[in-house]
Write a protein that holds these residues in place. Structure first.
Motif, PDB file in Angstrom:
ATOM      1  N   GLU A   1      55.590 -12.750  61.631  1.00  0.00           N
ATOM      2  CA  GLU A   1      56.601 -13.392  62.610  1.00  0.00           C
ATOM      3  C   GLU A   1      56.270 -14.616  63.259  1.00  0.00           C
ATOM      4  O   GLU A   1      56.893 -15.125  64.111  1.00  0.00           O
ATOM      5  N   LYS A   2      54.824 -14.837  63.093  1.00  0.00           N
ATOM      6  CA  LYS A   2      54.369 -15.882  64.185  1.00  0.00           C
ATOM      7  C   LYS A   2      55.196 -17.357  63.760  1.00  0.00           C
ATOM      8  O   LYS A   2      54.860 -18.017  64.706  1.00  0.00           O
ATOM      9  N   ASN A   3      55.618 -17.590  62.668  1.00  0.00           N
ATOM     10  CA  ASN A   3      56.255 -18.691  62.361  1.00  0.00           C
ATOM     11  C   ASN A   3      57.866 -18.679  62.633  1.00  0.00           C
ATOM     12  O   ASN A   3      58.432 -19.617  62.667  1.00  0.00           O
ATOM     13  N   TYR A   4      58.206 -17.415  63.184  1.00  0.00           N
ATOM     14  CA  TYR A   4      59.625 -17.549  63.637  1.00  0.00           C
ATOM     15  C   TYR A   4      59.744 -18.267  64.650  1.00  0.00           C
ATOM     16  O   TYR A   4      58.978 -18.457  65.614  1.00  0.00           O
TER      17      TYR A   4
ATOM     18  N   ARG B   1      54.577 -18.119  67.813  1.00  0.00           N
ATOM     19  CA  ARG B   1      52.932 -18.363  67.683  1.00  0.00           C
ATOM     20  C   ARG B   1      52.648 -18.967  68.887  1.00  0.00           C
ATOM     21  O   ARG B   1      51.225 -18.844  69.154  1.00  0.00           O
ATOM     22  N   ASP B   2      53.221 -19.696  69.823  1.00  0.00           N
ATOM     23  CA  ASP B   2      53.121 -20.099  70.884  1.00  0.00           C
ATOM     24  C   ASP B   2      53.259 -19.491  72.330  1.00  0.00           C
ATOM     25  O   ASP B   2      52.844 -20.066  73.444  1.00  0.00           O
TER      26      ASP B   2
ATOM     27  N   PHE C   1      57.866 -22.058  68.582  1.00  0.00           N
ATOM     28  CA  PHE C   1      57.700 -21.001  67.840  1.00  0.00           C
ATOM     29  C   PHE C   1      56.911 -19.673  68.501  1.00  0.00           C
ATOM     30  O   PHE C   1      56.282 -19.750  69.518  1.00  0.00           O
TER      31      PHE C   1
ATOM     32  N   ASP D   1      51.672 -10.901  62.216  1.00  0.00           N
ATOM     33  CA  ASP D   1      51.274 -12.454  61.298  1.00  0.00           C
ATOM     34  C   ASP D   1      52.727 -12.950  60.439  1.00  0.00           C
ATOM     35  O   ASP D   1      52.944 -14.085  60.651  1.00  0.00           O
TER      36      ASP D   1
ATOM     37  N   ASP E   1      51.547 -10.115  71.226  1.00  0.00           N
ATOM     38  CA  ASP E   1      50.969  -9.286  70.024  1.00  0.00           C
ATOM     39  C   ASP E   1      52.137  -9.474  69.138  1.00  0.00           C
ATOM     40  O   ASP E   1      52.883  -8.531  68.956  1.00  0.00           O
ATOM     41  N   ILE E   2      52.147 -10.488  68.271  1.00  0.00           N
ATOM     42  CA  ILE E   2      53.067 -10.650  67.206  1.00  0.00           C
ATOM     43  C   ILE E   2      52.566 -10.560  65.929  1.00  0.00           C
ATOM     44  O   ILE E   2      51.516 -11.207  65.622  1.00  0.00           O
TER      45      ILE E   2
END
Length: 136
Positions: free
Chosen positions: A45-48, A34-35, A32, A43, A40-41
């Motif tokens: 798109e963090k679970n994309y 988020r990892d 993901f 919020d 700098d992503i």
């Protein structure tokens, strides 16, 4: 050399690959956004999905990722796929990248990536999208 289909989605990669896994079987791998270290992503798109894969056969995979609007990626029907090539050497990766990207548009130049591979992507002069990925 190995060639694999690589798809792009807009926030639907995980859903699509859970569906594809139900059809093809095999182990689903999901990484993901988020990892991604020091990224700098936004919020939303963090679970994309940064990368998804399921095996299709011996050393063959169906792979994908979500496009990031925050990075300027725009998904249009027709640009939602790549041909992903895994060459036998770093030198061959460079040769293929240079040859195929000539007169095309480089998206990411060949470089060592945080996930441990030597990677680059581009659109060739005919509009075909390619990824070159050599495991270091």
């Amino acid at each position: 050399m190995i060639a694999n289909p690589y798809l792009n989605f807009e926030g639907k990669t995980e859903e699509a690959f859970r569906f594809y896994q139900s059809v093809f079987g095999g182990e689903l791998t999901l990484q993901f956004m988020r990892d991604v270290p020091n990224a700098d992503i936004p919020d939303e798109e963090k679970n994309y999905v940064m990368h998804a894969s399921i095996p299709l056969g011996k050393q063959q995979y169906l792979m994908a990722s979500d496009c990031l609007k925050s990075a300027g990626h725009v998904l249009h029907q027709g640009n939602n796929h790549y041909i992903s090539i895994t060459p036998d050497s770093r030198e061959e990766a460079d040769r293929l990248f240079a040859g195929l990207s000539a007169e095309g548009e480089v998206e990411m130049p060949m470089e060592d990536m945080f996930w441990g591979d030597y990677f680059g992507s581009f659109t060739d002069k005919f509009g075909v999208r390619w990824m070159i990925n050599f495991p270091i």
